[in-house]
Design a protein around this motif. Structure first.
Motif, short mmCIF file in Angstrom:
data_model
loop_
_atom_site.label_atom_id
_atom_site.label_comp_id
_atom_site.label_asym_id
_atom_site.label_seq_id
_atom_site.Cartn_x
_atom_site.Cartn_y
_atom_site.Cartn_z
N GLY A 46 41.64 57.85 80.51
CA GLY A 46 41.03 57.11 81.62
C GLY A 46 41.91 57.09 82.85
O GLY A 46 41.44 57.26 83.98
N TYR A 47 43.21 56.90 82.64
CA TYR A 47 44.16 56.92 83.75
C TYR A 47 44.10 58.27 84.47
O TYR A 47 44.06 58.33 85.71
CB TYR A 47 45.57 56.64 83.24
N LEU A 72 34.31 58.32 83.75
CA LEU A 72 35.13 57.13 83.54
C LEU A 72 34.32 55.99 82.92
O LEU A 72 34.75 55.36 81.95
CB LEU A 72 35.74 56.67 84.86
N ILE A 73 33.15 55.75 83.44
CA ILE A 73 32.33 54.64 82.93
C ILE A 73 31.88 54.91 81.51
O ILE A 73 31.89 54.01 80.67
CB ILE A 73 31.16 54.36 83.90
N HIS A 125 32.85 52.53 78.47
CA HIS A 125 31.75 51.95 77.72
C HIS A 125 31.89 52.26 76.23
O HIS A 125 31.73 51.39 75.37
CB HIS A 125 30.41 52.46 78.25
N GLU A 126 32.21 53.51 75.94
CA GLU A 126 32.30 53.95 74.54
C GLU A 126 33.54 53.40 73.83
O GLU A 126 33.48 53.05 72.65
CB GLU A 126 32.33 55.47 74.47
N HIS A 127 34.66 53.31 74.53
CA HIS A 127 35.92 52.96 73.87
C HIS A 127 36.49 51.61 74.30
O HIS A 127 37.59 51.27 73.88
CB HIS A 127 36.96 54.05 74.13
N GLY A 128 35.77 50.87 75.11
CA GLY A 128 36.29 49.59 75.61
C GLY A 128 36.67 48.61 74.53
O GLY A 128 37.58 47.80 74.72
N GLY A 129 36.04 48.69 73.38
CA GLY A 129 36.36 47.79 72.28
C GLY A 129 37.78 47.96 71.75
O GLY A 129 38.30 47.06 71.09
N ASP A 143 40.03 43.15 77.43
CA ASP A 143 40.24 44.04 78.57
C ASP A 143 39.11 45.05 78.73
O ASP A 143 38.81 45.46 79.85
CB ASP A 143 41.56 44.82 78.43
N GLY A 144 38.50 45.47 77.63
CA GLY A 144 37.46 46.49 77.69
C GLY A 144 36.32 46.16 78.64
O GLY A 144 36.03 46.93 79.57
#
Length: 109
Positions: free
Chosen positions: A11-12, A39-40, A44-48, A53-54
């Motif tokens: 993401g960075y 990015l979104i 969305h997929e890995h925010g958990g 923070d996700g």
């Protein structure tokens, strides 16, 4: 590197290599929107992986995309900078609690 660190690093890089140049006007709007989509989707997929923070990171990315779409490039860049710093921090190994002091060194006395 743990999965949550690897995804944060990805993401960075999306921001640093793809979005920031686009937001600064060095790429076309279509390319920038494609980078925002990547990015979104990643957030969305890995925010958990990052707990509370996700959802925050996802909301910031969506707001940055909206600001970019309305022509607020400075605002979008500001949010992306904050998002990049947080993702960079999440990509780093957790610090260890090493104080370097022994019980008998007189610290805190």
């Amino acid at each position: 590197m743990a999965p949550h660190q690897r995804v944060a690093w990805h993401g960075y890089l999306v921001i640093a290599v793809g979005l920031m140049p686009a937001v600064r006007g060095w790429q076309c709007d279509r390319q920038a929107q494609a980078e925002f989509t990547v990015l979104i989707a990643l957030l969305h997929e890995h925010g958990g992986l990052w707990g509370a923070d996700g959802p925050r990171l996802l909301a910031i990315a969506r707001r940055a995309q909206t600001m970019f779409g309305t022509g607020d490039l400075a605002g979008s860049a500001l949010l992306l900078g904050a998002l990049a710093r947080r993702l960079f921090a999440l990509s780093r190994p957790a610090p260890t609690a090493v104080s370097g002091r022994s019980e008998g060194d007189g610290a805190g006395a």
